[in-house]
Design an enzyme around this catalytic site. Structure first.
Site: not given
Ligand code: G6D
Length: 347
Positions: A79, A104, A178, A251, A312
């Site tokens: 972000r 993204h 991803h 996350d 990621e």
């Protein structure tokens, strides 16, 4: 070693799916659209070959791939707060695609472009090179960027993703893939019982909008400490505010200590599958599919929360605000190089 090309007509779009297979029978399939990895087939401890990534049953669904299943991500993974950044004193405004923020690469990120693919076979690997060019000003970013991403499946059962890029102007860049891994095989169960061992002693604190606060937190004495191995379930059943605000899971951006051979080792006991990750990147977002609901039809059945774990590897856009974080600035004519190796075995 062999590579197969399958022309597809998906909702009027002419795509191609490529399948790389090594001498041990492992295979990776991917699309020219978004470089999306649609399946990754590996054996369990009994030699049973099964798919270990999340992928749609109907490929038309990749046209609205809100979870970015399998996709290449860029220009910038993660972000960018308030969809704006300043570089060399100039402020750039990007399209917002998640509230006020740019996620993204925005609505027309690299997950949604057609890559030009060249297959490359060698005596020890089956691979492909994916090419694309983003023009200066595209999606609001400065610089014309030329990408060269290599997908290579070796006879050592390694899947290597190597990213190179050059820009003709100073810009920002941070690419990743991803894919959602699920070592149980054919999505038999969620990843809650997957054990993760990670060489990371710090992670980045997030606010309620999943934007980094600028604080690096120690993992010690928290469910973010994977240094000696931990089940993903610990973060799902945790009362830690950082797990709660991530949707009851992980996350988060973990900074690697880079003092061990493997940055990450994921193990699934029933299948015996082990996934080792080595990367030249400073960090990785581990995302446990907290936002995936049960509305999507996947190859093996319905989607579900926690049905995969994303690894990621990347740098962070938080560095745009916090200079002590790993940078995503790419100087004009400087080479961007990110290489990550996913090694598969079963015991
Ligand atoms: C959610 O916050 C997560 C992201 O980390 C993930 O990449 C995306 O879903 C697919 O927005």
């Amino acid at each position: 070693m062999q590579a197969k090309t399958t022309p597809l007509s998906i909702d009027g779009h002419n795509w191609k799916e490529y399948t790389l297979t090594n001498n041990n029978g492992l295979s990776v399939s991917f699309l020219d659209f978004g470089g999306i990895i649609t399946s990754l087939i590996t054996p369990d401890k009994n030699g049973k070959f099964e798919n270990i990534v999340i992928g749609f049953d109907d490929y038309k669904d990749y046209l609205n791939n809100e979870n970015y299943f399998g996709a290449l991500i860029g220009r910038v993974s993660g972000r960018i707060a308030n969809s704006t950044f300043t570089l060399n004193g100039e402020t750039f405004q990007l399209p917002a695609n998640e509230g006020a923020h740019h996620l993204h690469g925005g609505p027309v990120g690299l997950h949604s472009v057609i890559w030009q693919v060249e297959l490359i076979e060698t005596a020890t690997s089956s691979g492909a090179v994916l090419y694309h060019t983003s023009l200066d000003g595209e999606a609001g970013y400065p610089g014309t960027v030329r990408y060269k991403v290599s997908y290579t499946l070796t006879n050592e059962d390694e899947f290597i993703i190597d990213y190179e890029a050059f820009s003709n102007k100073d810009t920002i860049l941070s690419l990743t893939n991803h894919s959602y891994f699920n070592l149980s095989g054919d999505l038999k169960e969620t990843v809650l019982n997957h054990e993760v061992k990670m060489n990371a002693s710090q992670f980045v604190e997030l606010d309620e909008e999943l934007i980094p606060t600028g604080r690096l937190l120690p993992v010690t004495d928290t469910v973010f400490d994977f240094t000696n191995g931990r089940k993903i379930a610990d973060g799902v059943h945790s009362d830690d505010p950082q797990n709660k605000l991530a949707g009851d899971g992980y996350d988060h951006f973990f900074l690697f200590d880079h003092n061990q051979t493997d940055n990450v080792i994921v193990t699934e006991e029933k299948s015996g599958r082990v996934l080792r990750v080595k990367t030249n990147q400073p960090a990785m977002v581990m995302y446990t599919a907290n936002s995936v609901d049960d509305s999507l039809k996947l190859k093996e059945g319905q989607s579900a929360k926690y049905l995969g774990v994303c690894l990621e590897t990347q740098s962070t856009p938080a560095s745009l605000k916090y200079p002590n974080f790993p940078s995503i600035t790419l100087r004009a004519n400087e080479k961007y190089h990110h290489t990550t190796t996913f090694s598969f075995s079963a015991q």
